[in-house]
Design an enzyme around this catalytic site. Structure first.
Site, short mmCIF file in Angstrom:
data_model
loop_
_atom_site.label_atom_id
_atom_site.label_comp_id
_atom_site.label_asym_id
_atom_site.label_seq_id
_atom_site.Cartn_x
_atom_site.Cartn_y
_atom_site.Cartn_z
N ASP A 1 3.89 9.42 8.72
CA ASP A 1 3.64 10.57 9.61
C ASP A 1 2.32 11.27 9.30
O ASP A 1 2.25 12.50 9.20
CB ASP A 1 4.81 11.57 9.54
CG ASP A 1 6.08 11.02 10.17
OD1 ASP A 1 5.96 10.24 11.14
OD2 ASP A 1 7.18 11.35 9.69
N HIS B 1 -7.03 -5.45 -1.29
CA HIS B 1 -6.20 -5.21 -2.46
C HIS B 1 -5.56 -3.84 -2.47
O HIS B 1 -4.95 -3.42 -3.46
CB HIS B 1 -7.05 -5.41 -3.73
CG HIS B 1 -6.27 -5.91 -4.90
ND1 HIS B 1 -6.14 -5.19 -6.07
CD2 HIS B 1 -5.57 -7.05 -5.08
CE1 HIS B 1 -5.41 -5.87 -6.92
NE2 HIS B 1 -5.04 -7.00 -6.36
N LYS C 1 -2.96 -0.78 -1.89
CA LYS C 1 -1.50 -0.63 -1.89
C LYS C 1 -1.19 0.84 -1.58
O LYS C 1 -1.04 1.64 -2.50
CB LYS C 1 -0.87 -1.01 -3.22
CG LYS C 1 -1.09 -2.46 -3.64
CD LYS C 1 -2.01 -2.51 -4.84
CE LYS C 1 -2.23 -3.95 -5.28
NZ LYS C 1 -3.21 -4.03 -6.39
#
Length: 222
Positions: free
Chosen positions: A145, A138, A140
């Site tokens: 870089d 779940h 996000k």
């Protein structure tokens, strides 16, 4: 001595200009949607846009995320539950064309859902890994870089010189979907904080190794 002072001054100015921003998606973000559809064409999902007087504009918020993706020099590591945004998928495709190395971790149930841009990116050669579990992946977050990842790429490619870059992390409640970007109450933090980017990069690296035997290309769509 003078040159070192100049470099130090430049470094301080550069760090001061790096992004530290909270983006909020709310019910006020779509009040300008009709005007954008008229200006850009119905169905348009351009990542860059002309100035908008709506401080909560969803399209402008999406453009801020795409702008960070467009700044990627070496790597993008994305851990996302569900991803169907065409605008952000286009930004990732532009990154691929620049030679940026992209990796994605997602949820096994969501990779092949209708409208998933993860499947499209996998077809372009982006490696995708998922956990085999009843628990949800779940997360996000997106690291651009990351220091540890850029060092891996340097050792792999052994370039004569490295282009300047710095780490960015994008994280919050936001799934990269039309509903998340334009229908829900969501938050998204974009920051160049070195400690935060290193922490997120370390967790991505750990998950990537843990899911090493679950390459999505080996999993048959349900």
């Amino acid at each position: 001595v003078i040159w070192k002072l100049v470099q130090c001054s430049r470094s301080k100015r550069e760090k001061a200009s790096r992004v530290h921003e909270v983006i909020v998606f709310n019910e006020l973000g779509e009040i300008c949607a009709a005007a954008h559809m008229r200006n850009n064409g119905i169905g348009s999902q351009k990542p860059h846009m002309s100035p908008c007087c709506n401080a909560h504009c969803s399209l402008r918020n999406v453009a801020k995320i795409a702008e960070q993706i467009d700044r990627a020099v070496y790597s993008i590591d994305l851990a996302i539950f569900t991803f169907s945004s065409l605008s952000l998928a286009d930004a990732l495709k532009r990154a691929l064309q620049r030679g940026v190395i992209i990796r994605i971790i997602s949820d096994g149930e969501m990779v092949y859902c209708t409208g998933s841009q993860i499947t499209m990116l996998a077809q372009l050669g982006v490696p995708v890994r998922v956990p085999i579990t009843t628990n949800l992946m779940h997360n996000k977050f997106c690291i651009i870089d990351g220091v540890e990842r850029v060092e891996e790429i340097r050792l792999l490619r052994k370039p004569k010189w490295m282009r300047p870059c710095y780490s960015i992390v994008i994280s919050g409640s936001l799934n990269w979907t039309a509903q998340g970007l334009g229908g829900n109450w969501e938050n998204c933090i974009i920051t160049a904080d070195e400690k935060l980017t290193a922490t997120f990069q370390a967790e991505f690296q750990r998950m990537w190794r843990a899911f090493g035997k679950t390459e999505a290309s080996r999993i048959q769509p349900k």
